[in-house]
Design a protein around this motif. Structure first.
Motif, mmCIF file in Angstrom:
data_model
loop_
_atom_site.group_PDB
_atom_site.id
_atom_site.type_symbol
_atom_site.label_atom_id
_atom_site.label_comp_id
_atom_site.label_asym_id
_atom_site.label_seq_id
_atom_site.Cartn_x
_atom_site.Cartn_y
_atom_site.Cartn_z
ATOM 1 N N GLU A 278 0.685 -1.176 0.117
ATOM 2 C CA GLU A 278 -0.088 -0.168 0.052
ATOM 3 C C GLU A 278 0.896 1.205 0.008
ATOM 4 O O GLU A 278 1.904 1.385 0.714
ATOM 5 C CB GLU A 278 -1.019 0.173 1.256
ATOM 6 N N PHE A 279 0.698 2.144 -0.878
ATOM 7 C CA PHE A 279 1.379 3.413 -0.787
ATOM 8 C C PHE A 279 1.272 4.125 0.228
ATOM 9 O O PHE A 279 0.042 4.606 1.031
ATOM 10 C CB PHE A 279 0.737 4.377 -2.255
ATOM 11 N N MET A 280 2.526 4.671 0.661
ATOM 12 C CA MET A 280 2.707 5.336 2.182
ATOM 13 C C MET A 280 2.035 4.816 3.222
ATOM 14 O O MET A 280 1.417 5.602 4.156
ATOM 15 C CB MET A 280 2.087 6.940 1.545
ATOM 16 N N ASN A 281 2.157 3.573 3.211
ATOM 17 C CA ASN A 281 1.714 2.894 4.459
ATOM 18 C C ASN A 281 3.018 3.275 5.497
ATOM 19 O O ASN A 281 3.885 3.850 5.371
ATOM 20 C CB ASN A 281 1.751 1.255 4.066
ATOM 21 N N PRO A 282 2.621 2.963 6.796
ATOM 22 C CA PRO A 282 3.425 3.310 7.929
ATOM 23 C C PRO A 282 5.029 2.904 7.762
ATOM 24 O O PRO A 282 5.910 3.571 7.967
ATOM 25 C CB PRO A 282 2.880 2.610 9.284
ATOM 26 N N LEU A 283 5.396 1.925 7.026
ATOM 27 C CA LEU A 283 6.532 1.562 6.888
ATOM 28 C C LEU A 283 7.480 2.288 5.784
ATOM 29 O O LEU A 283 8.449 2.779 6.148
ATOM 30 C CB LEU A 283 6.721 0.050 6.252
ATOM 31 N N GLN A 284 6.560 2.783 4.930
ATOM 32 C CA GLN A 284 7.053 3.618 3.967
ATOM 33 C C GLN A 284 7.376 5.003 4.351
ATOM 34 O O GLN A 284 8.171 5.482 4.378
ATOM 35 C CB GLN A 284 6.220 3.724 2.425
ATOM 36 N N LEU A 285 6.318 5.478 5.177
ATOM 37 C CA LEU A 285 6.645 6.810 5.772
ATOM 38 C C LEU A 285 7.500 6.876 6.630
ATOM 39 O O LEU A 285 8.334 7.727 6.851
ATOM 40 C CB LEU A 285 5.220 7.059 6.485
ATOM 41 N N GLU A 286 7.851 5.933 7.551
ATOM 42 C CA GLU A 286 9.048 5.578 8.652
ATOM 43 C C GLU A 286 10.401 5.496 7.864
ATOM 44 O O GLU A 286 11.411 6.134 8.131
ATOM 45 C CB GLU A 286 8.947 4.455 9.212
ATOM 46 N N TYR A 287 10.419 4.690 6.613
ATOM 47 C CA TYR A 287 11.701 4.831 5.752
ATOM 48 C C TYR A 287 11.890 5.975 5.255
ATOM 49 O O TYR A 287 12.955 6.665 5.601
ATOM 50 C CB TYR A 287 11.142 3.603 4.518
ATOM 51 N N PHE A 288 10.713 6.949 4.666
ATOM 52 C CA PHE A 288 11.459 8.038 4.203
ATOM 53 C C PHE A 288 11.573 9.206 5.350
ATOM 54 O O PHE A 288 12.547 10.039 5.013
ATOM 55 C CB PHE A 288 10.279 8.653 3.405
ATOM 56 N N ARG A 289 10.950 9.219 6.417
ATOM 57 C CA ARG A 289 11.255 9.930 7.442
ATOM 58 C C ARG A 289 12.842 9.878 8.049
ATOM 59 O O ARG A 289 13.486 10.651 8.292
ATOM 60 C CB ARG A 289 10.265 9.587 8.910
ATOM 61 N N GLN A 290 13.078 8.498 8.126
ATOM 62 C CA GLN A 290 14.512 8.383 8.635
ATOM 63 C C GLN A 290 15.520 8.612 7.447
ATOM 64 O O GLN A 290 16.549 9.090 7.671
ATOM 65 C CB GLN A 290 14.530 6.855 8.930
ATOM 66 N N ARG A 291 15.224 8.371 6.215
ATOM 67 C CA ARG A 291 16.155 9.036 5.155
ATOM 68 C C ARG A 291 16.288 10.462 5.263
ATOM 69 O O ARG A 291 17.321 11.098 5.113
ATOM 70 C CB ARG A 291 15.615 8.658 3.922
ATOM 71 N N LEU A 292 15.219 11.105 5.520
ATOM 72 C CA LEU A 292 15.288 12.510 5.358
ATOM 73 C C LEU A 292 15.868 13.114 6.686
ATOM 74 O O LEU A 292 16.790 14.243 6.575
ATOM 75 C CB LEU A 292 13.826 13.276 5.443
ATOM 76 N N TRP A 293 15.997 12.581 7.895
ATOM 77 C CA TRP A 293 16.466 12.727 9.122
ATOM 78 C C TRP A 293 17.994 12.434 8.846
ATOM 79 O O TRP A 293 18.728 13.580 9.349
ATOM 80 C CB TRP A 293 15.968 12.050 10.308
ATOM 81 N N ASP A 294 18.377 11.612 8.533
ATOM 82 C CA ASP A 294 19.678 11.107 8.190
ATOM 83 C C ASP A 294 20.435 12.251 7.231
ATOM 84 O O ASP A 294 21.608 12.608 7.544
ATOM 85 C CB ASP A 294 19.926 9.685 7.560
#
Length: 154
Positions: free
Chosen positions: A32-48
């Motif tokens: 599913e598009f922008m499911n919690p895993l995808q959102l967390e993945y991009f959140r971590q990429r952006l923070w890093d």
């Protein structure tokens, strides 16, 4: 330089997540598009990405504070000043990039991340992988750039 460093609000930390990513997780179009895993993945990429930029800025600031630009030879001094001018312009671009990263993090929190701000359609995962701060689909971005070009040519 200080404005770059202050954009991380004195040790601001990413919000605690209730989602734990598997170590080898990559977003997939099979889920599913922008499911919690995808959102967390991009959140971590952006923070890093943000942490990396801030660390580079701190390094530049430390060198600027510790190394005088007073070269005895005029040619050496001009060369050093040119190098620092380029470095400071790079840091200014990165300061602007931090603003875009912060905006993307806010879109994640608001549930708007991954969707085109023009059409409302999902932005492809490939585009988000390549440019996690993207706000438009490729098609909308191309239309926007064509409109900008037309406006500039007038």
């Amino acid at each position: 330089m200080a404005s770059v460093l202050n954009s991380d609000k004195d040790g601001e930390k990413p919000p605690k997540s209730t989602v734990t990513l598997p170590a080898d997780y990559r977003p997939s179009s099979d889920e599913e598009f922008m499911n919690p895993l995808q959102l967390e993945y991009f959140r971590q990429r952006l923070w890093d990405w943000k942490k990396q930029i801030l660390a580079e800025a701190e390094g530049t600031l430390a060198v600027l504070q510790n190394e005088p630009l007073r070269e005895p030879d005029l040619n050496d001094r001009a060369s050093s000043e040119t190098d620092w001018s380029i470095e400071l312009r790079t840091r200014d671009r990165q300061r602007k990039l931090i603003s875009k990263i912060d905006a993307a993090l806010r879109r994640i929190d608001d549930g708007e991340y991954g969707y085109c701000e023009v059409t409302g359609e999902p932005i492809s995962l490939g585009r988000l992988e390549a440019r996690p701060i993207a706000t438009m689909t490729v098609e909308a971005q191309e239309r926007h750039e064509r409109q900008e070009k037309i406006s500039r040519d007038d």
